[in-house]
Write a protein that holds these residues in place. Structure first.
Motif, PDB file in Angstrom:
ATOM      1  N   HIS A  36       1.797  10.799  -0.871  1.00 47.90           N
ATOM      2  CA  HIS A  36       1.724  10.898   0.582  1.00 47.90           C
ATOM      3  C   HIS A  36       1.616  12.355   1.033  1.00 47.90           C
ATOM      4  CE1 HIS A  36       2.069   9.437   4.642  1.00 47.90           C
ATOM      5  NE2 HIS A  36       3.021  10.317   4.886  1.00 47.90           N
ATOM      6  N   ARG A 117      -6.054  -0.510  -3.662  1.00 48.10           N
ATOM      7  CA  ARG A 117      -5.965  -0.420  -2.202  1.00 48.10           C
ATOM      8  C   ARG A 117      -4.603   0.122  -1.766  1.00 48.10           C
ATOM      9  NH1 ARG A 117      -8.954  -5.206  -2.564  1.00 48.10           N
ATOM     10  NH2 ARG A 117      -7.087  -6.485  -2.347  1.00 48.10           N
ATOM     11  N   PHE A 118      -3.522  -0.355  -2.410  1.00 45.51           N
ATOM     12  CA  PHE A 118      -2.193   0.142  -2.070  1.00 45.51           C
ATOM     13  C   PHE A 118      -2.084   1.633  -2.386  1.00 45.51           C
ATOM     14  CE2 PHE A 118       2.207   1.118  -3.312  1.00 45.51           C
ATOM     15  CZ  PHE A 118       2.829   0.889  -2.089  1.00 45.51           C
ATOM     16  N   SER A 120      -4.501   3.811  -2.516  1.00 45.03           N
ATOM     17  CA  SER A 120      -5.283   4.539  -1.515  1.00 45.03           C
ATOM     18  C   SER A 120      -4.536   4.624  -0.194  1.00 45.03           C
ATOM     19  CB  SER A 120      -6.639   3.860  -1.300  1.00 45.03           C
ATOM     20  OG  SER A 120      -7.412   3.922  -2.465  1.00 45.03           O
ATOM     21  N   TRP A 121      -3.865   3.553   0.175  1.00 50.11           N
ATOM     22  CA  TRP A 121      -3.097   3.516   1.421  1.00 50.11           C
ATOM     23  C   TRP A 121      -1.942   4.515   1.392  1.00 50.11           C
ATOM     24  CZ3 TRP A 121       2.036   1.998   2.272  1.00 50.11           C
ATOM     25  CH2 TRP A 121       2.400   1.864   3.609  1.00 50.11           C
ATOM     26  N   CYS A 122      -1.365   4.742   0.223  1.00 49.19           N
ATOM     27  CA  CYS A 122      -0.237   5.677   0.094  1.00 49.19           C
ATOM     28  C   CYS A 122      -0.642   7.124   0.335  1.00 49.19           C
ATOM     29  CB  CYS A 122       0.416   5.557  -1.283  1.00 49.19           C
ATOM     30  SG  CYS A 122       1.333   4.034  -1.479  1.00 49.19           S
TER      31      CYS A 122
END
Length: 156
Positions: A36, A117-118, A120-122
């Protein structure tokens, strides 16, 4: 974050968490939390324009660097076999999500798509953004986290 940073942080976790069943999810969670932060990547984004031929040597160098540093820690410290095992487990699982990302990118394994996807979302900043380019400013968090891991490994 680069693999060396993840592996160093995971090795510190492994040195200080005795139970592998707690260590593994902690290392994975810390990986996603660290992603992040603003950080540079030697692969700007895993897309159709990126060539594995231009990436594999960077990944190999990154993994090799982490292995050398962690090996130095292990061989220069008075550690129990269980601590060494946990250091290796922590470093492996802290970098493991990036390995899954490469597998998804290179081989298009559909079962890895939700993890990709997770992952990338982080990342706070999307791939290809100026905050993810390989610059000193973007790599500063990698440097700070890596130095902190080295200090923590030596002190605790």
């Amino acid at each position: 974050m680069i693999l060396t940073t993840h592996a160093l942080i995971g090795s510190v976790l492994g040195k200080n968490i005795g139970n592998p069943w707690i260590l593994i999810p902690a290392a994975l969670a810390l990986h996603f939390a660290m992603d992040h932060f603003r950080h540079g990547e030697y692969v700007e984004s895993f897309d159709s324009k990126t060539s594995f031929a231009n990436t594999w040597w960077k990944v190999s160098f990154d993994i090799g660097t982490s292995m050398i540093i962690i090996s130095f820690f292990i061989f220069s410290s008075d550690l129990y076999l269980a601590q060494i095992r946990n250091i290796l487990i922590g470093s492996f699982f802290s970098a493991f999500p990036d390995f899954l990302t490469v597998l998804h990118w290179k081989f298009k394994f559909k079962f890895l798509a939700p993890i990709y996807r997770f992952h990338s979302w982080c990342h706070k900043y999307p791939g290809g953004s100026k905050e993810r380019l390989w610059t000193f400013r973007n790599s500063l968090n990698d440097i700070i986290f890596s130095l902190a891991a080295i200090i923590l490994f030596l002190v605790f």
